[in-house]
Design a protein around this motif. Structure first.
Motif, PDB file in Angstrom:
ATOM      1  N   GLU A 145      -2.970   5.535   5.036  1.00 22.69           N
ATOM      2  CA  GLU A 145      -2.576   6.682   5.847  1.00 22.69           C
ATOM      3  C   GLU A 145      -1.728   6.252   7.031  1.00 22.69           C
ATOM      4  OE1 GLU A 145      -6.413   9.612   4.975  1.00 22.69           O
ATOM      5  OE2 GLU A 145      -6.412   8.251   6.691  1.00 22.69           O
ATOM      6  N   LYS A 146      -2.040   5.113   7.621  1.00 17.71           N
ATOM      7  CA  LYS A 146      -1.221   4.604   8.720  1.00 17.71           C
ATOM      8  C   LYS A 146       0.194   4.317   8.244  1.00 17.71           C
ATOM      9  CE  LYS A 146      -4.961   2.427  11.373  1.00 17.71           C
ATOM     10  NZ  LYS A 146      -5.508   1.128  11.830  1.00 17.71           N
ATOM     11  N   ARG A 147       0.331   3.757   7.051  1.00 13.41           N
ATOM     12  CA  ARG A 147       1.659   3.460   6.531  1.00 13.41           C
ATOM     13  C   ARG A 147       2.435   4.740   6.242  1.00 13.41           C
ATOM     14  NH1 ARG A 147       1.794  -2.179   3.193  1.00 13.41           N
ATOM     15  NH2 ARG A 147       0.771  -3.374   4.822  1.00 13.41           N
ATOM     16  N   ARG A 148       1.734   5.739   5.728  1.00 18.40           N
ATOM     17  CA  ARG A 148       2.400   7.014   5.491  1.00 18.40           C
ATOM     18  C   ARG A 148       2.839   7.633   6.822  1.00 18.40           C
ATOM     19  NH1 ARG A 148      -0.063  12.263   2.337  1.00 18.40           N
ATOM     20  NH2 ARG A 148      -0.509  10.713   0.714  1.00 18.40           N
ATOM     21  N   LEU A 149       1.991   7.543   7.835  1.00 20.22           N
ATOM     22  CA  LEU A 149       2.357   8.054   9.154  1.00 20.22           C
ATOM     23  C   LEU A 149       3.553   7.293   9.710  1.00 20.22           C
ATOM     24  CD1 LEU A 149       1.864   9.814  11.638  1.00 20.22           C
ATOM     25  CD2 LEU A 149       0.190   8.123  12.422  1.00 20.22           C
ATOM     26  N   GLY A 150       3.592   5.963   9.502  1.00 21.85           N
ATOM     27  CA  GLY A 150       4.737   5.179   9.966  1.00 21.85           C
ATOM     28  C   GLY A 150       6.037   5.629   9.319  1.00 21.85           C
ATOM     29  N   LEU A 151       6.007   5.953   8.029  1.00 18.16           N
ATOM     30  CA  LEU A 151       7.193   6.469   7.353  1.00 18.16           C
ATOM     31  C   LEU A 151       7.586   7.833   7.915  1.00 18.16           C
ATOM     32  CD1 LEU A 151       6.317   5.448   3.687  1.00 18.16           C
ATOM     33  CD2 LEU A 151       8.169   4.521   5.056  1.00 18.16           C
ATOM     34  N   ALA A 152       6.579   8.665   8.203  1.00 17.07           N
ATOM     35  CA  ALA A 152       6.864   9.977   8.778  1.00 17.07           C
ATOM     36  C   ALA A 152       7.502   9.846  10.152  1.00 17.07           C
ATOM     37  CB  ALA A 152       5.576  10.795   8.862  1.00 17.07           C
ATOM     38  N   LEU A 153       7.043   8.886  10.959  1.00 17.97           N
ATOM     39  CA  LEU A 153       7.620   8.671  12.283  1.00 17.97           C
ATOM     40  C   LEU A 153       9.073   8.218  12.182  1.00 17.97           C
ATOM     41  CD1 LEU A 153       4.621   6.870  14.037  1.00 17.97           C
ATOM     42  CD2 LEU A 153       5.396   9.220  14.405  1.00 17.97           C
ATOM     43  N   GLY A 154       9.392   7.485  11.131  1.00 11.39           N
ATOM     44  CA  GLY A 154      10.766   7.029  10.955  1.00 11.39           C
ATOM     45  C   GLY A 154      11.715   8.133  10.535  1.00 11.39           C
ATOM     46  N   GLN A 155      11.181   9.221   9.950  1.00 14.71           N
ATOM     47  CA  GLN A 155      12.039  10.278   9.441  1.00 14.71           C
ATOM     48  C   GLN A 155      11.956  11.568  10.251  1.00 14.71           C
ATOM     49  OE1 GLN A 155      12.031  10.750   5.153  1.00 14.71           O
ATOM     50  NE2 GLN A 155      11.160   8.732   4.872  1.00 14.71           N
TER      51      GLN A 155
END
Length: 594
Positions: free
Chosen positions: A152-162
């Motif tokens: 979930e943290k990795r998914r959140l990191g991708l969301a923060l990038g986009q």
């Protein structure tokens, strides 16, 4: 459009290894481009140069026809057009809640509150669709990001990038550690970004996931661009991957095995569905032309079995994205550890036993000095040794020393301050004698710190430990705990380059999110929080990993301690340098009262 013209980038360590070598390419908007290459080929370095984080040593990087680097900086207007997501995006998290993470990423864009909320809501609607009957989301804005699972943290990191909606998405191994659903969301996001006219550059080893959706493939080998082709062309020339040291992905290996088994796949196949159709078509062709009924049945059975197995393999491939979270590492040696790797370099060729000897002699000479003149003479060889370092590493050392000097000056000012009470009340004064005594001791500590920094930056960890073990091995004869002492000392020295390497890595992350025009390795004071918190967490994780490794290996003294190692090689030059060091030590001791 992004253009790279004869871009060359070298490592910042003493080895000066070439990371990118005369790279020329033009990236077009509306395309998904894959960067392929084995570890160390320069994929991450290329992404960081496109994002405006790594300046080229030579050549030029242009965005929309204009050079990105102007007087050592990239204009903020250009930085806002790119969005770089690092290989471990979860390591950028720092805020007390998820909403603050989104707002920090959006801050450089100067949006009003309504625009910020709209972009956050749109991003959450894509990356965090409601789950279950109660329509509850994983990313609740008021909750801490550290309460999420690793995936979930990795998914959140991708969301923060986009969430910033950049024109160019730059992704470094984005599918690593993601489950099937998150990979599907990532592919959907890339497709929408391409339809909207944006460009994407993806550094990956996961060809089965991204190759069917790519428009272009760039193949890197040892920093050089060796191929620029379409995915269909790559399928027709799979040997290019083998030559680059990557190896074939499962889909291409299966196609080669089928051809070897006599199942001819004539048309290029990209997706698993296309491959299954090609297999069935080949089987039907063999059925219609063959006169052997048993062979026909065997071929059809092979085709059906392969098609079924391919479907299962695709599902397994997607599920296999759920993996143990790897320890932080510097992929492609782009953010390099400041240690030597070139055996031909003068400093790396010095035997570690000689380095330990010179270090002990210099520290001893510094401790024996009682006057400013003697300490200054002791500083001279240290300054000379630091001057031999590459310019970029030397500038990094200077930046690292600035906070230390400020601390020394503040300590001196406080030590010289006096506060007394009398008939007139409180009286403040300043004692030059006290301040000078403190400053003299801090000056001595500063010299020792510089020597330690040079030692740690120019000596690989393994050689450092081997040299210390050899020197201390004689203490084992009288049953001194030399193994524990050697381990403690080597860990202390290991911490210096580790801290510097982590500082560089997290400064890149903060600069990528902060979108501010700064020189490399520089960080604004307002960004210290977003940088220091992840930095400390990473260091704590490293310490925990090291503790577990030591426990598993049951670190203790053993009979092999002090044995001859291939890392130790004393030369005549080492002898000459050692003699010179002893002479310098004798001179410094004789002048200790100067």
């Amino acid at each position: 459009m992004i253009e790279l013209q004869d871009v060359c980038i070298r490592a910042s360590d003493v080895s000066k290894r070439v990371l990118l070598d005369q790279v020329n390419m033009t990236l077009q908007p509306g395309e998904i481009t894959l960067l392929l290459g084995c570890t160390g080929s320069g994929k991450t370095t290329l992404l960081q140069s496109i994002a405006g984080l790594k300046p080229p040593d030579s050549g030029d990087v242009k965005l929309a026809g204009e050079s990105m680097w102007v007087q050592g900086k990239v204009p903020g207007s250009m930085l806002l057009q790119t969005g770089l997501v690092f290989q471990f995006p979860e390591q950028q998290l720092f805020a007390r809640n998820i909403k603050r993470e989104f707002l920090y990423s959006l801050r450089p864009y100067h949006l009003n509150k309504a625009e910020q909320e709209l972009q956050v809501e749109e991003t959450l609607a894509h990356w965090d669709p409601p789950q279950g009957d109660n329509s509850e989301r994983r990313f609740q804005l008021h909750k801490s990001p550290f309460a999420l699972s690793g995936g979930e943290k990795r998914r959140l990191g991708l969301a923060l990038g986009q969430v910033t909606k950049p024109d160019w998405l730059l992704l470094d191994e984005p599918s690593a550690g993601l489950e099937k659903q998150s990979v599907a969301l990532l592919l959907k996001s890339l497709h929408g970004h391409r339809v909207a006219g944006g460009g994407a550059v993806i550094a990956t080893h996961d060809l089965d996931t991204f190759l069917p959706h790519a428009d272009r493939v760039l193949l890197l080998k040892q920093g050089r661009l060796v191929a620029d082709m379409t995915p269909l062309e790559l399928h027709n020339e799979p040997e290019r991957l083998v030559q680059a040291g990557i190896g074939l992905p499962p889909s291409m290996r299966l196609a080669e095995q089928l051809r070897a088994a006599g199942v001819q796949i004539n048309s290029p196949t990209i997706t698993p569905e296309e491959m299954a159709e090609s297999i069935m078509r080949a089987a039907k062709e063999r059925t219609s032309t063959s006169s052997n009924g048993e062979c026909d049945k065997g071929t059809v059975a092979l085709a059906k079995g392969t098609s079924s197995g391919l479907s299962t393999a695709v599902n397994s491939k997607a599920d296999a994205h759920v993996s143990l979270e790897p320890a932080p590492a510097f992929n492609d040696v782009d953010i390099t550890s400041p240690t030597l790797s070139s055996p031909s370099d003068l400093k790396s060729m010095m035997d570690p036993r000689l380095k330990w000897t010179l270090y002990v002699l210099l520290v001893t000479a510094a401790m024996l000095q009682h006057q400013w003149g003697g300490l200054t003479l002791t500083l001279m060889p240290v300054v000379g040794a630091l001057a031999l370092l590459p310019r970029q590493m030397l500038m990094g050392c200077i930046k690292l020393m600035k906070p230390l000097l400020i601390f020394f000056l503040l300590s001196t000012a406080l030590s010289g301050s006096t506060l007394t009470t009398g008939e007139g009340g409180f009286q403040w004064g300043f004692s030059l004698t006290q301040a000078e005594g403190t400053l003299l001791n801090l000056y001595r500590l500063f010299i020792v710190t510089l020597a330690s920094l040079w030692f740690s930056l120019t000596t690989p960890y393994g050689r450092m430990v081997e040299g210390l073990n050899w020197v201390l091995a004689y203490g084992r004869k009288i049953r001194l705990p030399v193994a524990s002492f050697a381990l403690a000392v080597s860990l202390i020295f290991r911490f210096i380059p580790l801290l510097w390497g982590e500082w560089q890595r997290f400064s890149l992350i903060v600069r990528a999110r902060g979108k501010v025009a700064l020189k490399p390795n520089s960080v604004r004071i307002r960004d210290l929080g977003p940088m220091v918190i992840p930095l400390l967490m990473a260091l704590f994780q490293r310490a925990e990993d090291m503790t577990i490794a030591m426990e598993m290996r049951k670190v203790r003294e053993n009979n092999a301690f002090g044995a001859r190692s291939s890392l130790l090689s004393w030369s005549r030059r080492d002898t000459r340098i050692g003699i010179l060091g002893l002479l310098v030590f004798a001179v410094l001791v004789s002048l200790r009262h100067l």
